[in-house]
Design an enzyme around this catalytic site. Structure first.
Site, short mmCIF file in Angstrom:
data_model
loop_
_atom_site.label_atom_id
_atom_site.label_comp_id
_atom_site.label_asym_id
_atom_site.label_seq_id
_atom_site.Cartn_x
_atom_site.Cartn_y
_atom_site.Cartn_z
N SER A 173 37.32 50.07 42.74
CA SER A 173 38.32 49.98 41.68
C SER A 173 39.46 50.97 41.91
O SER A 173 39.26 52.18 41.87
CB SER A 173 37.69 50.24 40.31
OG SER A 173 38.70 50.46 39.36
N ASP A 326 42.51 40.02 42.44
CA ASP A 326 43.21 39.28 41.37
C ASP A 326 43.56 37.85 41.78
O ASP A 326 44.08 37.08 40.97
CB ASP A 326 44.50 40.02 40.98
CG ASP A 326 44.18 41.32 40.25
OD1 ASP A 326 43.09 41.44 39.68
OD2 ASP A 326 45.05 42.22 40.26
N ARG A 357 36.63 36.19 34.40
CA ARG A 357 37.37 35.21 35.22
C ARG A 357 36.46 34.26 35.98
O ARG A 357 36.86 33.13 36.27
CB ARG A 357 38.27 35.94 36.23
CG ARG A 357 39.54 36.37 35.60
CD ARG A 357 40.56 36.86 36.59
NE ARG A 357 41.73 37.30 35.83
CZ ARG A 357 42.55 38.25 36.18
NH1 ARG A 357 42.38 38.90 37.32
NH2 ARG A 357 43.57 38.57 35.42
N ARG A 405 46.35 35.11 34.38
CA ARG A 405 46.10 34.49 35.69
C ARG A 405 45.31 33.18 35.56
O ARG A 405 45.43 32.29 36.40
CB ARG A 405 45.40 35.46 36.63
CG ARG A 405 46.25 36.69 36.93
CD ARG A 405 45.81 37.43 38.17
NE ARG A 405 46.24 38.83 38.11
CZ ARG A 405 47.47 39.25 38.33
NH1 ARG A 405 48.43 38.39 38.62
NH2 ARG A 405 47.78 40.53 38.24
C1 S3P Z 1 44.86 47.42 39.68
C2 S3P Z 1 43.57 47.43 40.14
C3 S3P Z 1 42.65 46.29 40.02
C4 S3P Z 1 43.39 45.00 39.67
C5 S3P Z 1 44.41 45.21 38.59
C6 S3P Z 1 45.44 46.23 39.04
C7 S3P Z 1 45.70 48.63 39.84
O1 S3P Z 1 41.73 46.56 38.99
O2 S3P Z 1 42.48 44.01 39.27
O3 S3P Z 1 45.07 44.01 38.29
O4 S3P Z 1 46.92 48.54 39.67
O5 S3P Z 1 45.14 49.69 40.14
P1 S3P Z 1 40.35 47.36 39.27
O6 S3P Z 1 40.68 48.73 39.64
O7 S3P Z 1 39.62 47.29 37.97
O8 S3P Z 1 39.68 46.57 40.36
#
Ligand code: S3P
Length: 448
Positions: A173, A326, A357, A405
């Site tokens: 993440s 995403d 999702r 999305r």
């Molecule tokens: C993001 C990280 C991702 C992604 C989100 C944007 C970011 O989430 O799904 O749309 O900008 O750091 P996660 O860190 O929960 O995977």
């Protein structure tokens, strides 16, 4: 943003020959970070290409509430930062609407301050897990009050002096990694994040650009160790935000599945932590030409020429998930028009996005006649090239569950299905891609 105006359904119908050139709006991840770091740094930050979606604007309002000056001028956004360590206590709760990134990153940024900050959001954000960020913050000395299960609303109060920590991120993440690094900006000493699976690295790149003392070491097995020295000076920068590959995914998939299409999408961010979808679609036989690869503000950028293609199902390697997390809803739509089965695994994180999702995609596909199988963390889609029999003759609507999305993916599906595809609400599209419908109809898509 207020979502008080009620749901707005929309229907997409079989279209032909999508054509034209479009410039996708700015990357959401980079836009959030530009406003945050600009608002924190000393001096002026000028941002061009900022995504003016509801999610990013909520982050801008939060930074303003903590003392940053943010205004829009003719040629971009101008941010006057407070200086690292000098954010002010917000007088009211910070409302992040639908935005997980804005909320979680700001929790890191201000949670360690010796004042109280209250975080709120819409029904979708209030269901999403915050423990992944609150755990490390607690270790740094932050007091947390949260609704059951560490959900919003959350109130944070930092200690007099936050403790720098070493945090091994428990799930792939970028939000958790970034929240800890941003918290580390206000802790004396070295904060270390260990990242076993590389995720988008915009925070690391941008922190360095603003002058933070940050280093990254990657060992032979690919585990990254990111070290940040806290309490350093950050200085305002000029940032040119490239187009969002996660938004480009929708016209890209549309052009691949709608017969006769030939479109060009300009200025797309091609950071290798974000290109999993393009790679996968090429493996499926997608004609995607990467044109004029270049560097813009420290990021890889290119134009993509995309033509209608005969797609074949593939097995997507699990380890690719972080670089296209995403994009699975859009990929699932491409898979619905491919010959054979597309197998996607390692999708556990999809269950805690703006909606679950994985089940939202599986339900929407099933409703529109696609043969698919949802596992605990996997999805198999069996495609029907040409889209014969796909869509819903009765007009039954896909449930979007406040998820932009899901709405955009199923509208793309309707452009190549025999029958129309209806979604129950398009209002959330404004969180990330306000120009979506206009841009798609400009290419020839039938959406109303
Ligand atoms: C993001 C990280 C991702 C992604 C989100 C944007 C970011 O989430 O799904 O749309 O900008 O750091 P996660 O860190 O929960 O995977």
């Amino acid at each position: 943003m207020s979502h008080g105006s009620g749901p707005r359904p929309a229907t997409a119908r079989k279209s032909a020959d999508l054509s034209g050139t479009i410039r996708i709006p700015g990357d959401k991840s980079i836009s959030h970070r530009a406003l945050m770091l600009g608002g924190l740094a000393s001096g002026e930050t000028r941002i061009t290409g900022l995504l003016e979606g509801a999610d990013v604007l909520a982050t801008g309002r939060a930074m303003q509430a903590m003392g940053a000056g943010i205004r829009k001028e003719a040629d971009g956004w101008v941010v006057n930062g407070v200086g690292n360590g000098a954010l002010l206590a917000p007088e009211a709760p910070l409302d992040f609407g639908n935005a997980g990134t804005g909320c979680r990153l700001t929790m890191g940024l201000t949670g360690v301050y010796d004042f109280e900050t209250v975080f709120t959001g819409d029904a979708s954000l209030s269901r999403r897990p915050m423990a992944r960020v609150l755990g490390p913050l607690r270790e740094m000395g932050v007091q947390v009050r949260a609704a059951a299960g560490d959900r919003l609303p959350v109130t944070l109060r930092g200690p007099k002096t936050p403790t720098p920590i070493t945090c091994r991120v428990p799930v792939a993440s970028a939000q958790v990694k970034s929240a800890v690094l941003l918290a580390g900006l206000n802790a004396p000493g070295i904060t270390t994040v260990i990242e076993p699976i590389m995720t988008r690295d915009h925070t690391e790149r941008m922190l360095k650009g603003f002058g933070a003392a940050l280093s990254v070491e990657t060992d032979v097995s690919g585990v990254r160790k990111i070290r940040l020295e806290g309490r350093g000076k950050l200085t305002g920068q000029e940032i040119d935000v490239p187009g969002d590959p996660s938004s480009a995914a929708f016209p890209l998939v549309a052009a691949l599945i709608v017969p006769g299409s030939d479109i060009t999408i300009t200025n797309v961010l091609m950071n290798p932590t974000r290109t999993g979808l393009v790679l996968t679609l090429k493996e499926m036989g997608g004609e995607i030409e990467v044109i004029d690869s270049r560097q813009v503000g420290g990021e890889d950028v290119a134009d993509l020429r995309v033509r209608h293609s005969e797609l074949s199902g593939v097995t997507v390697p699990e380890e690719r998930a972080a670089s296209m997390i995403d994009e699975y809803p859009a990929l699932a739509i491409a898979a619905a028009f491919a010959e054979g089965a597309t197998v996607m695994a390692g999708l556990g994180e999809l269950r805690v996005k703006e909606s679950d999702r994985l089940s939202a995609v599986a339900e929407g596909l099933t409703l529109n006649g696609v043969d698919c199988e949802e596992g605990a963390a996997s999805l198999v889609v069996c495609g029907r090239p040409g889209g014969k029999g796909l869509g819903s003759a009765s007009g039954a609507a896909v449930k979007t569950h406040l998820d932009h999305r899901i709405a955009m993916s199923f509208l793309v599906m309707g452009l190549a299905s025999e029958h129309p595809v209806t979604v129950d609400d398009v209002s959330m599209i404004a969180t990330s891609f306000p120009e979506f419908t206009e841009m798609m109809t400009g290419l020839g898509a039938k959406i109303e």
